[in-house]
Design a protein around this motif. Structure first.
Motif, PDB file in Angstrom:
ATOM      1  N   LEU A  32       0.847  -1.182   0.000  1.00  0.00           N
ATOM      2  CA  LEU A  32       0.000   0.000   0.000  1.00  0.00           C
ATOM      3  C   LEU A  32       0.888   1.239   0.000  1.00  0.00           C
ATOM      4  O   LEU A  32       1.939   1.261   0.645  1.00  0.00           O
ATOM      5  N   GLU A  33       0.433   2.251  -0.702  1.00  0.00           N
ATOM      6  CA  GLU A  33       1.211   3.498  -0.754  1.00  0.00           C
ATOM      7  C   GLU A  33       0.877   4.428   0.406  1.00  0.00           C
ATOM      8  O   GLU A  33       1.479   5.483   0.552  1.00  0.00           O
ATOM      9  N   SER A  34      -0.124   4.054   1.175  1.00  0.00           N
ATOM     10  CA  SER A  34      -0.448   4.798   2.389  1.00  0.00           C
ATOM     11  C   SER A  34      -1.187   3.825   3.306  1.00  0.00           C
ATOM     12  O   SER A  34      -1.305   2.640   2.988  1.00  0.00           O
ATOM     13  N   ARG A  35      -1.702   4.304   4.391  1.00  0.00           N
ATOM     14  CA  ARG A  35      -2.463   3.419   5.282  1.00  0.00           C
ATOM     15  C   ARG A  35      -3.877   3.175   4.764  1.00  0.00           C
ATOM     16  O   ARG A  35      -4.618   2.388   5.338  1.00  0.00           O
ATOM     17  N   GLN A  36      -4.258   3.858   3.700  1.00  0.00           N
ATOM     18  CA  GLN A  36      -5.617   3.733   3.176  1.00  0.00           C
ATOM     19  C   GLN A  36      -5.733   2.504   2.270  1.00  0.00           C
ATOM     20  O   GLN A  36      -4.881   2.306   1.386  1.00  0.00           O
ATOM     21  N   PRO A  37      -6.785   1.692   2.464  1.00  0.00           N
ATOM     22  CA  PRO A  37      -6.930   0.471   1.661  1.00  0.00           C
ATOM     23  C   PRO A  37      -6.938   0.736   0.162  1.00  0.00           C
ATOM     24  O   PRO A  37      -6.451  -0.074  -0.615  1.00  0.00           O
ATOM     25  N   GLN A  38      -7.477   1.900  -0.228  1.00  0.00           N
ATOM     26  CA  GLN A  38      -7.577   2.167  -1.663  1.00  0.00           C
ATOM     27  C   GLN A  38      -6.224   2.446  -2.304  1.00  0.00           C
ATOM     28  O   GLN A  38      -6.140   2.549  -3.523  1.00  0.00           O
ATOM     29  N   SER A  39      -5.182   2.569  -1.506  1.00  0.00           N
ATOM     30  CA  SER A  39      -3.845   2.798  -2.067  1.00  0.00           C
ATOM     31  C   SER A  39      -3.107   1.494  -2.350  1.00  0.00           C
ATOM     32  O   SER A  39      -1.928   1.512  -2.699  1.00  0.00           O
ATOM     33  N   CYS A  40      -3.820   0.371  -2.200  1.00  0.00           N
ATOM     34  CA  CYS A  40      -3.207  -0.949  -2.417  1.00  0.00           C
ATOM     35  C   CYS A  40      -2.831  -1.095  -3.897  1.00  0.00           C
ATOM     36  O   CYS A  40      -3.665  -0.939  -4.789  1.00  0.00           O
ATOM     37  N   MET A  41      -1.578  -1.392  -4.147  1.00  0.00           N
ATOM     38  CA  MET A  41      -1.111  -1.519  -5.532  1.00  0.00           C
ATOM     39  C   MET A  41      -1.767  -2.692  -6.248  1.00  0.00           C
ATOM     40  O   MET A  41      -2.102  -2.590  -7.427  1.00  0.00           O
ATOM     41  N   THR A  42      -1.931  -3.797  -5.554  1.00  0.00           N
ATOM     42  CA  THR A  42      -2.573  -4.955  -6.176  1.00  0.00           C
ATOM     43  C   THR A  42      -4.019  -4.631  -6.533  1.00  0.00           C
ATOM     44  O   THR A  42      -4.519  -5.018  -7.592  1.00  0.00           O
ATOM     45  N   ARG A  43      -4.670  -3.897  -5.650  1.00  0.00           N
ATOM     46  CA  ARG A  43      -6.046  -3.486  -5.927  1.00  0.00           C
ATOM     47  C   ARG A  43      -6.100  -2.644  -7.203  1.00  0.00           C
ATOM     48  O   ARG A  43      -6.997  -2.809  -8.045  1.00  0.00           O
ATOM     49  N   ALA A  44      -5.127  -1.779  -7.351  1.00  0.00           N
ATOM     50  CA  ALA A  44      -5.076  -0.946  -8.556  1.00  0.00           C
ATOM     51  C   ALA A  44      -4.807  -1.801  -9.782  1.00  0.00           C
ATOM     52  O   ALA A  44      -5.391  -1.580 -10.854  1.00  0.00           O
ATOM     53  N   ASP A  45      -3.928  -2.788  -9.614  1.00  0.00           N
ATOM     54  CA  ASP A  45      -3.654  -3.697 -10.735  1.00  0.00           C
ATOM     55  C   ASP A  45      -4.933  -4.411 -11.175  1.00  0.00           C
ATOM     56  O   ASP A  45      -5.210  -4.538 -12.371  1.00  0.00           O
ATOM     57  N   ILE A  46      -5.679  -4.894 -10.198  1.00  0.00           N
ATOM     58  CA  ILE A  46      -6.904  -5.650 -10.508  1.00  0.00           C
ATOM     59  C   ILE A  46      -7.935  -4.734 -11.162  1.00  0.00           C
ATOM     60  O   ILE A  46      -8.621  -5.118 -12.112  1.00  0.00           O
ATOM     61  N   ALA A  47      -8.041  -3.526 -10.669  1.00  0.00           N
ATOM     62  CA  ALA A  47      -9.024  -2.591 -11.215  1.00  0.00           C
ATOM     63  C   ALA A  47      -8.741  -2.263 -12.675  1.00  0.00           C
ATOM     64  O   ALA A  47      -9.647  -1.912 -13.427  1.00  0.00           O
ATOM     65  N   ALA A  48      -7.483  -2.390 -13.062  1.00  0.00           N
ATOM     66  CA  ALA A  48      -7.104  -2.052 -14.440  1.00  0.00           C
ATOM     67  C   ALA A  48      -7.381  -3.178 -15.425  1.00  0.00           C
ATOM     68  O   ALA A  48      -7.268  -2.986 -16.627  1.00  0.00           O
ATOM     69  N   LEU A  49      -7.731  -4.364 -14.906  1.00  0.00           N
ATOM     70  CA  LEU A  49      -7.951  -5.513 -15.786  1.00  0.00           C
ATOM     71  C   LEU A  49      -9.376  -5.543 -16.313  1.00  0.00           C
ATOM     72  O   LEU A  49     -10.295  -4.999 -15.685  1.00  0.00           O
ATOM     73  N   ASP A  50      -9.558  -6.227 -17.445  1.00  0.00           N
ATOM     74  CA  ASP A  50     -10.935  -6.412 -17.897  1.00  0.00           C
ATOM     75  C   ASP A  50     -11.568  -7.567 -17.109  1.00  0.00           C
ATOM     76  O   ASP A  50     -10.889  -8.266 -16.354  1.00  0.00           O
ATOM     77  N   THR A  51     -12.860  -7.753 -17.280  1.00  0.00           N
ATOM     78  CA  THR A  51     -13.596  -8.691 -16.435  1.00  0.00           C
ATOM     79  C   THR A  51     -13.040 -10.110 -16.520  1.00  0.00           C
ATOM     80  O   THR A  51     -12.886 -10.792 -15.497  1.00  0.00           O
ATOM     81  N   SER A  52     -12.718 -10.551 -17.728  1.00  0.00           N
ATOM     82  CA  SER A  52     -12.202 -11.908 -17.898  1.00  0.00           C
ATOM     83  C   SER A  52     -10.875 -12.087 -17.161  1.00  0.00           C
ATOM     84  O   SER A  52     -10.658 -13.090 -16.473  1.00  0.00           O
ATOM     85  N   ASP A  53     -10.009 -11.096 -17.289  1.00  0.00           N
ATOM     86  CA  ASP A  53      -8.712 -11.173 -16.614  1.00  0.00           C
ATOM     87  C   ASP A  53      -8.869 -11.082 -15.098  1.00  0.00           C
ATOM     88  O   ASP A  53      -8.106 -11.692 -14.349  1.00  0.00           O
ATOM     89  N   ARG A  54      -9.843 -10.298 -14.664  1.00  0.00           N
ATOM     90  CA  ARG A  54     -10.064 -10.195 -13.210  1.00  0.00           C
ATOM     91  C   ARG A  54     -10.510 -11.544 -12.656  1.00  0.00           C
ATOM     92  O   ARG A  54     -10.112 -11.936 -11.563  1.00  0.00           O
ATOM     93  N   HIS A  55     -11.330 -12.238 -13.407  1.00  0.00           N
ATOM     94  CA  HIS A  55     -11.752 -13.578 -12.983  1.00  0.00           C
ATOM     95  C   HIS A  55     -10.539 -14.490 -12.866  1.00  0.00           C
ATOM     96  O   HIS A  55     -10.391 -15.238 -11.896  1.00  0.00           O
ATOM     97  N   ASP A  56      -9.668 -14.407 -13.870  1.00  0.00           N
ATOM     98  CA  ASP A  56      -8.451 -15.223 -13.836  1.00  0.00           C
ATOM     99  C   ASP A  56      -7.521 -14.807 -12.689  1.00  0.00           C
ATOM    100  O   ASP A  56      -6.845 -15.646 -12.092  1.00  0.00           O
ATOM    101  N   ALA A  57      -7.496 -13.508 -12.408  1.00  0.00           N
ATOM    102  CA  ALA A  57      -6.640 -13.031 -11.310  1.00  0.00           C
ATOM    103  C   ALA A  57      -7.137 -13.579  -9.976  1.00  0.00           C
ATOM    104  O   ALA A  57      -6.349 -14.011  -9.127  1.00  0.00           O
ATOM    105  N   ARG A  58      -8.453 -13.585  -9.806  1.00  0.00           N
ATOM    106  CA  ARG A  58      -8.999 -14.134  -8.558  1.00  0.00           C
ATOM    107  C   ARG A  58      -8.644 -15.612  -8.434  1.00  0.00           C
ATOM    108  O   ARG A  58      -8.197 -16.067  -7.375  1.00  0.00           O
ATOM    109  N   THR A  59      -8.820 -16.349  -9.520  1.00  0.00           N
ATOM    110  CA  THR A  59      -8.462 -17.771  -9.504  1.00  0.00           C
ATOM    111  C   THR A  59      -6.977 -17.957  -9.174  1.00  0.00           C
ATOM    112  O   THR A  59      -6.602 -18.837  -8.401  1.00  0.00           O
ATOM    113  N   SER A  60      -6.153 -17.095  -9.755  1.00  0.00           N
ATOM    114  CA  SER A  60      -4.702 -17.205  -9.548  1.00  0.00           C
ATOM    115  C   SER A  60      -4.328 -16.903  -8.102  1.00  0.00           C
ATOM    116  O   SER A  60      -3.455 -17.561  -7.531  1.00  0.00           O
TER     117      SER A  60
END
Lengths: 163, 209
Positions: A32-60
């Motif tokens: 995380l770039e700060s103490r705020q959950p929304q600053s999570c880098m992985t969260r940002a990575d996931i948000a940038a994916l399309d739906t199909s890739d997000r499904h695969d990311a969750r599985t992974s």
């Protein structure tokens, strides 16, 4: 930059909870770039994916957590094609050691880049990669994140920065 | 670094500590169970010290079949699990539990018996204690809550000096947590974790089978 670490939660089991650790389990952390959950880098990575890739990311991620929980070496739990060294780099000029950045090829096109920190797995980037080789820009960005993490290690701040 | 700025965060993801996959369809628990079984089989293979090639050769299977089994995507038959386990000289059971209860301990999670000796010097007096290690499975509530330490030890004993009797041993700490999963530090100083009357404590470990 001040960064923080938080255990990866993958949406299973519900409600969101920590994986059930055994004494020797690998613990997977996001940055995380700060103490705020929304600053999570992985969260940002996931948000940038399309739906199909997000499904695969969750599985992974679920597969990663299932394997990390066992505490056995990840390279033994995945096929070599699926978990291997992505690249190495020297954390600073004339460094006597090289840092290994590892890559898990998850479901579909998902690639998870991470480094080991003692018995912890630190997620650096999660991307949908349809070309095997990283671009110089991508590799440079992953190195930058890894250097931030290593800075925390050198200052013995990992535990202090764990949320 | 512009990492977080480069990725567009949805409004949902900006909310508090929400599931980053909250907008996806619910997971199929069976798919997760398949992967968990595969992960356990992969861990068993790793624990056995054998390679994927070696187990494939032993079973007369193609290595690609081992890869498929351990991928987590296959719906394995009892026969496949049996062949896999027995070739590694292991058996398996079906152990039921409530979803909220911790899973059964696996061979690679078991501890060797740790015989711990704790000696301490407290104001010139010798403290002798016996130490018993508890696994998190014995502290199920902590595990259930996700607040367990990697391992626990319970200290009981007495102070073997004049004017000190067993009754006063209750003043000693009876519960101590260890941050090290394997208690790897031979001389682990607990100074600061023990009550103030104990000045210096060193923990030594010997492993018995």
């Amino acid at each position: 930059m001040t960064i923080f670490f938080k255990r990866l939660k993958v949406g299973h089991p519900e409600p969101l909870s920590m994986p059930q650790d055994a004494p020797n389990s690998w613990k997977t952390y996001t940055i995380l770039e700060s103490r705020q959950p929304q600053s999570c880098m992985t969260r940002a990575d996931i948000a940038a994916l399309d739906t199909s890739d997000r499904h695969d990311a969750r599985t992974s991620f679920i597969a990663l957590v299932n394997r990390a929980q066992t505490g056995e070496p990840l390279t033994e739990l995945y096929d070599k094609k699926r978990c291997h060294e992505a690249f190495t780099f020297k954390p600073f000029e004339n460094s006597p050691i090289e840092i290994k950045v590892w890559r898990i090829w998850g479901a579909g096109a998902i690639r998870i880049y991470f480094i080991y920190l003692k018995k912890n797995i630190i997620l650096l980037r999660t991307i949908a990669k349809r070309k095997q080789k990283l671009s110089k820009g991508e590799e440079g960005e992953i190195k930058s994140i890894a250097k931030l993490v290593l800075g925390c290690i050198s200052q013995h701040e990992f535990e202090d920065r764990t949320l | 670094m512009s990492h977080s700025k480069s990725a567009s965060l949805s409004k949902t993801s900006l909310e508090a500590d929400a599931d980053m996959f909250a907008d996806l369809p619910p997971l199929d628990p069976f798919e997760i169970k398949k992967d968990q079984i595969a992960a356990q089989l992969a861990a068993l293979l790793s624990h056995s010290g054998k390679t994927r090639t070696e187990i494939a050769d032993a079973l007369g299977w193609k290595k690609s079949r081992i890869t498929s089994i351990l991928s987590g995507r296959s719906n394995l038959t009892t026969r496949t699990i049996w062949d896999f386990c027995s070739s590694l000289s292991f058996d398996f059971d079906v152990v039921f539990r409530r979803a909220s209860q911790p899973t059964a301990q696996q061979p690679w999670q078991q501890y060797s018996a740790e015989a711990l000796t704790l000696s301490a010097i407290t104001q010139g007096n010798l403290v002798v204690m016996s130490v018993e290690e508890h696994t998190p499975e014995k502290i199920a509530a902590d595990v259930k809550n996700g607040t367990n330490w990697p391992s626990y030890i319970t200290i009981s004993g007495f102070i073997s000096t004049e004017n000190r009797d067993l009754e006063k041993s209750s003043r000693l700490p009876t519960f101590l947590d260890l941050a090290s999963p394997n208690i790897s530090a031979i001389d682990y100083s607990f100074a600061g974790k023990i009550k103030p009357e104990i000045d210096l404590v060193q923990l030594s470990k010997s492993t018995s089978t």
